[in-house]
Design a protein around this motif. Sequence first.
Motif, short mmCIF file in Angstrom:
data_model
loop_
_atom_site.label_atom_id
_atom_site.label_comp_id
_atom_site.label_asym_id
_atom_site.label_seq_id
_atom_site.Cartn_x
_atom_site.Cartn_y
_atom_site.Cartn_z
N ARG A 177 0.61 -1.30 0.09
CA ARG A 177 0.15 0.28 -0.24
C ARG A 177 0.68 1.25 -0.37
O ARG A 177 0.47 2.27 -0.34
CB ARG A 177 -0.94 0.09 1.37
CG ARG A 177 -2.23 -0.83 1.23
CD ARG A 177 -3.18 -0.95 0.16
NE ARG A 177 -3.91 0.24 0.82
CZ ARG A 177 -5.35 0.59 -0.35
NH1 ARG A 177 -6.06 -0.37 -0.84
NH2 ARG A 177 -6.40 1.89 0.12
N ASN A 196 -6.82 -3.31 -3.04
CA ASN A 196 -8.03 -3.18 -1.95
C ASN A 196 -9.50 -3.93 -2.64
O ASN A 196 -10.28 -3.01 -1.99
CB ASN A 196 -8.25 -0.72 -2.87
CG ASN A 196 -8.78 -0.82 -3.67
OD1 ASN A 196 -8.57 -2.17 -4.72
ND2 ASN A 196 -9.07 0.34 -4.12
N GLY A 220 -3.11 0.37 -5.17
CA GLY A 220 -2.17 -0.63 -4.63
C GLY A 220 -3.51 -1.70 -3.81
O GLY A 220 -4.66 -1.87 -4.91
#
Lengths: 186, 334
Positions: B33, B45, B43
């Motif tokens: 992240r 998610n 990133g």
Amino acid sequence: MALGTLIIFAVLGLVVAGSAIGMLVSRNAIYAALFLVLNFIAVGVLYLILGAPFISFAQVAIYAGSIMVLFVFVIMLLGAEQLPVQEPLRGQRWIGLLAGVLFLLEAGAFFYLRTSAPQWAAEIGFGFESPVVVGRMLIEKYLLPFEITGFLLLIAVVGAIFLARLDTPVRGKGLGRHAQTGERKE
Amino acid sequence: MDAGLFWEWVIKSLIIVLVLTGGFAYATLYERRVIARIQVRIGPNRAGPFGLLQPVADGIKLIFKEELTPAGADKVLFFLAPIITVLPSLVITAVVPWGDTVVIGGRAIRLYLTDINVGLLYILAVASISVYGIVLAGWASNNKYALLGGLRSAAQMISYELALGLSFVGPVLLAGSLSLMDIINAQKHLWFVVLQPAAFLLYFLASLAEVNRAPFDMPEAEQELTAGYHAEYSGMKFALFFMAEYIKMIAVAMIGASLFLGGYMGPFVDRFPWLGPVYLFLKVAVWLFVLIWLRATLPRIRYDRLMQLGWKVMFPLGLLNAVVTAFVVVLVGG
């Protein structure tokens, strides 16, 4: 001695002896080195149980961790894993076995022919194993041997550097820092 | 030894192992992240809220992957190498205190597994053992790239171990003890990073090299060595190497925080001992952030430069720091 302690010592002793034998009979240099590492660590644990943590961790950090890593490193770098089956010195195996048997007989004879019962070693005081006490001993009581050891190690380091620098350029042909790639002294 | 003490030790050890492995899982997510943010991406998610289930998904994927053993590999060592790599990283933090004493159900529990008087020596010993896993993985794979990666990492770890050991000397001299508990207690009023900036810098750089993190991630330089020592590993065996690297990151952050940043010490920790682990966690999180930040920022250092830095800059600096600190401690009479 309590049964638990006896069992721990027996198992550790087996590991120590077994790894030493494995180191001797192994025909692969990497395995031999790893058996030696196991041996050093087991001896370190033995020190730990005997109440000497400083010696124990020093043993693991220096012998098992640093010196043997260099051994393994060199074996891998040279690709010298396979050891010759024939030993370079003929007959040394039989001499070694003979010496081992003699030593066992000697130990047995001492055990059975002794005149007095085995004595417990005198108990050493609490805190004797602490790094502070060990350090004071080294610097105050055993200063001279400590210094001599340090000096010997320094000589060894200088000697190692000298051996490693054998391929210095011939005198007069080039003393600059680029001369290292030049001629080798034969 | 009474049974209660025995179970206390077992439970504490279990907690340490679980926290480290759980920390590993979330350190990977943290890293992905943060790097994504630095590179102006988002990133992972998708898996769970904020991607919090991503480590679980990664784990399941790795478990179901096929495990290959190369035909020419040394089977025994190929199997043992990942285990030898993970074990030291799991046990190295056994001497790092998480806090002082708390009372649970009328029983005073100390928030550390053990406080031995040679704690730092223990850390050095375990750290020096952890080289073997990587070297053996490189050798047992019977692959030239892997062997080169293993040799590089061995050379690098041996070189930087010296600087690491010398960086320990400063805090040890100031605290007058090798026990981490004593070192943390000596930092009650002033963190050692203020008194020992050179040692802190040495520790930081040497620990980066010890855990093979960028910019010293030479052993696994993808461009020149495919993946270095773990090129031939797949599935859970690869996951073990991955795990060892991230647990070592957490471990060096914990040890560094204890040596230089006051460990579990912080405001009001005397009155509320439960704050100790919280402070330690925060310090470790910041330390890990810096590690990730460095990876996202710095290019990899060239191999000969790496060796020169280790032997010609950091090692002499460490020696000098040890001598100067010893002189000052004797003069001030600490």
